[in-house]
Scaffold this active site. Structure first.
Site, PDB file in Angstrom:
ATOM      1  N   HIS A 222      65.498   7.434 -18.185  1.00  0.00           N
ATOM      2  CA  HIS A 222      65.015   8.114 -16.975  1.00  0.00           C
ATOM      3  C   HIS A 222      64.168   9.300 -17.428  1.00  0.00           C
ATOM      4  CE1 HIS A 222      64.796   9.520 -12.966  1.00  0.00           C
ATOM      5  NE2 HIS A 222      66.048   9.880 -12.729  1.00  0.00           N
ATOM      6  N   HIS A 261      58.217   0.025 -15.438  1.00  0.00           N
ATOM      7  CA  HIS A 261      58.847   0.752 -14.336  1.00  0.00           C
ATOM      8  C   HIS A 261      59.592  -0.216 -13.447  1.00  0.00           C
ATOM      9  CE1 HIS A 261      59.431   3.537 -11.018  1.00  0.00           C
ATOM     10  NE2 HIS A 261      59.249   4.483 -11.911  1.00  0.00           N
ATOM     11  N   ASP A 312      55.847   9.121 -17.641  1.00  0.00           N
ATOM     12  CA  ASP A 312      56.259   9.806 -18.863  1.00  0.00           C
ATOM     13  C   ASP A 312      55.287   9.638 -20.019  1.00  0.00           C
ATOM     14  OD1 ASP A 312      58.623  11.168 -18.225  1.00  0.00           O
ATOM     15  OD2 ASP A 312      59.699   9.271 -18.101  1.00  0.00           O
TER      16      ASP A 312
HETATM   17  N1  ACO Z   1      59.018  -1.626 -23.762  1.00  0.00           N
HETATM   18  C1  ACO Z   1      59.217  -2.917 -24.106  1.00  0.00           C
HETATM   19  N2  ACO Z   1      59.659  -3.849 -23.246  1.00  0.00           N
HETATM   20  C2  ACO Z   1      59.897  -3.450 -21.978  1.00  0.00           C
HETATM   21  C3  ACO Z   1      59.706  -2.136 -21.557  1.00  0.00           C
HETATM   22  C4  ACO Z   1      59.239  -1.206 -22.494  1.00  0.00           C
HETATM   23  N3  ACO Z   1      59.027   0.047 -22.157  1.00  0.00           N
HETATM   24  N4  ACO Z   1      60.013  -2.043 -20.232  1.00  0.00           N
HETATM   25  C5  ACO Z   1      60.391  -3.266 -19.860  1.00  0.00           C
HETATM   26  N5  ACO Z   1      60.321  -4.111 -20.912  1.00  0.00           N
HETATM   27  C6  ACO Z   1      60.626  -5.524 -20.932  1.00  0.00           C
HETATM   28  C7  ACO Z   1      62.105  -5.767 -21.071  1.00  0.00           C
HETATM   29  O1  ACO Z   1      62.505  -5.856 -22.416  1.00  0.00           O
HETATM   30  C8  ACO Z   1      62.243  -7.082 -20.348  1.00  0.00           C
HETATM   31  O2  ACO Z   1      61.732  -8.098 -21.182  1.00  0.00           O
HETATM   32  P1  ACO Z   1      62.452  -9.501 -21.272  1.00  0.00           P
HETATM   33  O3  ACO Z   1      62.390 -10.062 -19.882  1.00  0.00           O
HETATM   34  O4  ACO Z   1      61.642 -10.232 -22.270  1.00  0.00           O
HETATM   35  O5  ACO Z   1      63.850  -9.202 -21.698  1.00  0.00           O
HETATM   36  C9  ACO Z   1      61.274  -6.937 -19.183  1.00  0.00           C
HETATM   37  O6  ACO Z   1      60.268  -6.039 -19.638  1.00  0.00           O
HETATM   38  C10 ACO Z   1      61.912  -6.403 -17.927  1.00  0.00           C
HETATM   39  O7  ACO Z   1      62.612  -5.213 -18.263  1.00  0.00           O
HETATM   40  P2  ACO Z   1      63.804  -4.600 -17.411  1.00  0.00           P
HETATM   41  O8  ACO Z   1      64.596  -3.711 -18.289  1.00  0.00           O
HETATM   42  O9  ACO Z   1      64.520  -5.680 -16.677  1.00  0.00           O
HETATM   43  O10 ACO Z   1      63.032  -3.776 -16.344  1.00  0.00           O
HETATM   44  P3  ACO Z   1      63.627  -2.549 -15.609  1.00  0.00           P
HETATM   45  O11 ACO Z   1      63.044  -2.561 -14.270  1.00  0.00           O
HETATM   46  O12 ACO Z   1      65.098  -2.466 -15.678  1.00  0.00           O
HETATM   47  O13 ACO Z   1      63.069  -1.370 -16.520  1.00  0.00           O
HETATM   48  C11 ACO Z   1      62.604   0.752 -17.265  1.00  0.00           C
HETATM   49  C12 ACO Z   1      62.546  -0.193 -16.090  1.00  0.00           C
HETATM   50  C13 ACO Z   1      64.081   1.101 -17.575  1.00  0.00           C
HETATM   51  C14 ACO Z   1      61.849   2.018 -16.919  1.00  0.00           C
HETATM   52  C15 ACO Z   1      61.978   0.075 -18.510  1.00  0.00           C
HETATM   53  O14 ACO Z   1      60.643  -0.289 -18.230  1.00  0.00           O
HETATM   54  C16 ACO Z   1      62.053   0.949 -19.748  1.00  0.00           C
HETATM   55  O15 ACO Z   1      63.077   0.942 -20.433  1.00  0.00           O
HETATM   56  N6  ACO Z   1      60.967   1.716 -20.056  1.00  0.00           N
HETATM   57  C17 ACO Z   1      60.980   2.617 -21.162  1.00  0.00           C
HETATM   58  C18 ACO Z   1      61.669   3.919 -20.752  1.00  0.00           C
HETATM   59  C19 ACO Z   1      60.795   4.765 -19.865  1.00  0.00           C
HETATM   60  O16 ACO Z   1      59.597   4.923 -20.086  1.00  0.00           O
HETATM   61  N7  ACO Z   1      61.446   5.357 -18.846  1.00  0.00           N
HETATM   62  C20 ACO Z   1      60.773   6.229 -17.876  1.00  0.00           C
HETATM   63  C21 ACO Z   1      60.680   5.567 -16.547  1.00  0.00           C
HETATM   64  S1  ACO Z   1      59.880   6.580 -15.368  1.00  0.00           S
HETATM   65  C22 ACO Z   1      61.047   7.744 -14.986  1.00  0.00           C
HETATM   66  O17 ACO Z   1      62.207   7.507 -14.963  1.00  0.00           O
HETATM   67  C23 ACO Z   1      60.571   9.053 -14.671  1.00  0.00           C
END
Ligand code: ACO
Length: 376
Positions: A222, A261, A312
Site C-alpha cells: 500500500h 493497481h 507510487d
Molecule cells: N509487478 C509484477 N507483477 C505484478 C505487479 C507488479 N507490480 N502487480 C501485479 N502483478 C501481477 C501479479 O503477479 C499477477 O500475475 P499472475 O496472474 O501471473 O500471478 C497479476 O499481475 C495480478 O496481480 P494481483 O496481485 O492479483 O493484482 P492486485 O489487484 O491484487 O494487485 C497491487 C494490486 C497489490 C497494487 C499489485 O499491483 C502490486 O503488488 N503492485 C506493487 C506494489 C505497489 O506498487 N503498490 C502501490 C499501489 S498504489 C497505493 O496503494 C497507493
C-alpha cells in the site's frame, strides 16, 4: 459442513458501502473527489481547498478557506507531554511506527475528540494540521537538531517541507508537494481508508480510526511502495541496467514496485501528473537521473508484463529531489491521506452500519476432545 459460498479474495470487486467522497473510473483512468476531476484540482487548487472539499462536500469560498488555513496554523502545536513521549522513543524506529504511536497518544490529551460523531470535524482538522509537526519533530530529533517551532503562516505543503528540512521551500518546491498532497488525499476504499471505516463503524473514535489507518498504510503493498521504488532505482543505477534487473526480478516472480493497481486497468491518473512534476522539478534542479531511469523502467515493465504505473512510481523521485529521506515517504503520504481518512470516518458516522463480513470456514468440524495428558 457449512453451506459453501463464493469467496472474493481480498474483497476484490465487492461493493461494501455507498460514498459521496471519491469516485475511481479504473477503465478510463479517472479520479474524482466530491464531483471534481483530480486533474482540475491538481492544476488549480490547493491541499487546503481539497481537505475542505473532502470534509464538507463543497469547495470553500475565500472566507472559509482563510479560516481553515488559520485553523491549521493554530493546530500545529503538539502538547508538551507528547513531545516528551516522542523524545523517549527509539531514534532508529520506523517513522510510521512513530506516527501511529503519536496519533494514538494524542487522543489521550484531547479527550473531547475521542467521542465519535459529526463534531469530529475538529479532530479531523487537528490531525491534518499536526501530522507534519510529528514527522518534523521526530526527524529533527534523530538528526540531533533542536525542537521544531511550528510555523503558523505557511501552507500545509510548505510547512511539511519546512518541518522536515528545516528551511523554507521555494515556491516551486512547495507547489510540487502541494500537488502530491492533493493527489494522495483520498482514494475511495483503499486498504487504509477501509481500516479507518471498519474502526469507526464499531462507534469507536476518530483518533482510533486514524491509528488503524496509519498501521495499514505502512505495508509495502500500500503506502510503502514508493520507498521500494527508490531502492529499486538505486539498485538499477544506470539506464542500461533496467532491462536486466527487471527481467531477473520477474523471473523470480518478484513484484516491481510502483506498477499495477487493484482498480486502475490503465495508467493511474495521479502517475500522469506526478510524472510531469518529476520532470519539472528535475529540470529546475538540473538532475534528471531518476526521471530518466523511471522512463526506462516504465517502458520495460509495460513491454514485459503489460503493467501501468501507479501513484507510487513517481512520488518518490519528487520527494527525493526535495531532500526528503526515503523512510519519510510513507509518512508524507499519511500527512495527505489523513484528510481522506477523516472524511470517510465522518461519513461513516452519518450512515453507520457495523462492518462485519463473514468468512467461509474451511477448517475441521466435530473433532473429539482429547484431555491434555492423553495427547501425543
Ligand atoms: N509487478 C509484477 N507483477 C505484478 C505487479 C507488479 N507490480 N502487480 C501485479 N502483478 C501481477 C501479479 O503477479 C499477477 O500475475 P499472475 O496472474 O501471473 O500471478 C497479476 O499481475 C495480478 O496481480 P494481483 O496481485 O492479483 O493484482 P492486485 O489487484 O491484487 O494487485 C497491487 C494490486 C497489490 C497494487 C499489485 O499491483 C502490486 O503488488 N503492485 C506493487 C506494489 C505497489 O506498487 N503498490 C502501490 C499501489 S498504489 C497505493 O496503494 C497507493
Amino acid at each position: 459442513m457449512p453451506e459453501s459460498s463464493a469467496v472474493q479474495r481480498g474483497l476484490q470487486d465487492v461493493v461494501a458501502l455507498e460514498s459521496r467522497i471519491c469516485f475511481i473510473d479504473g477503465k478510463l483512468g479517472r479520479l474524482i473527489y466530491q464531483g471534481y476531476d483530480i486533474r482540475d484540482l491538481a492544476a488549480r487548487s490547493t491541499f487546503e481547498e481539497v481537505a475542505y472539499l473532502l470534509w464538507y462536500g463543497r469547495l470553500p469560498n475565500a472566507e472559509q478557506l482563510a479560516d481553515l488555513k488559520s485553523r491549521f496554523g493554530q493546530l500545529r502545536v503538539l502538547p508538551e507531554p507528547l513531545v516528551e513521549l516522542i523524545d523517549q522513543l527509539p531514534v532508529e524506529a520506523n517513522p510510521m511506527d512513530i506516527l501511529r504511536t503519536a496519533v494514538s497518544a494524542l487522543a489521550l490529551f484531547e479527550p473531547e475528540e475521542t467521542k465519535p460523531g459529526a463534531s469530529s470535524i475538529g479532530g479531523a482538522q487537528r490531525l491534518t494540521a499536526v501530522l507534519p509537526t510529528i514527522l518534523g519533530h521526530f526527524h529533527r530529533r534523530r538528526r540531533g537538531l533542536p525542537a521544531l517551532k511550528p510555523h503558523p503562516e505557511l501552507s500545509q505543503a510548505a510547512y511539511l517541507l519546512y518541518a522536515i528540512l528545516d528551511s523554507t521551500p521555494t515556491e516551486l518546491e512547495a507547489k510540487a508537494v502541494d500537488v502530491a498532497l492533493i493527489l494522495h488525499a483520498d482514494h475511495e476504499l483503499n486498504a487504509s481508508t477501509f481500516a479507518a471505516r471498519v474502526t469507526a463503524s464499531t462507534l469507536s473514535d476518530l483518533y482510533s480510526s486514524v491509528t488503524s489507518a496509519v498501521g495499514t498504510l505502512k505495508g509495502p503493498l500500500h503506502g510503502g511502495a514508493n520507498e521500494r521504488v527508490m531502492e529499486l532505482l538505486d539498485e538499477i543505477g544506470t539506464p542500461h541496467r533496467v532491462e536486466e534487473v527487471v527481467k531477473a526480478k520477474l523471473l523470480r516472480h518478484e513484484r516491481i514496485m510502483g506498477f499495477g493497481h487493484r482498480v486502475y486497468k490503465v495508467e493511474d491518473p495521479r502517475a500522469t501528473i506526478l510524472r510531469d512534476w518529476s520532470r519539472r522539478l528535475g529540470e529546475a534542479k538540473g538532475d534528471l537521473h531518476y526521471f530518466e531511469l523511471l522512463g526506462q523502467l516504465e517502458e520495460v515493465v509495460h513491454r514485459e508484463k503489460g503493467l501501468y504505473p501507479n501513484v507510487d512510481l513517481y512520488s518518490g523521485s519528487i520527494y527525493g529531489l526535495l531532500g526528503i529521506p526515503n523512510d519519510l515517504f510513507t509518512p508524507v503520504f499519511a500527512a495527505s491521506r489523513v484528510a481522506g481518512w477523516t472524511a470517510h470516518v465522518l461519513e461513516e458516522y452519518q450512515d453507520l452500519r457495523l462492518i462485519r463480513p463473514t468468512a467461509k470456514y474451511v477448517g475441521a468440524l466435530d473433532l473429539p476432545y482429547v484431555p491434555v495428558g492423553q495427547r501425543v
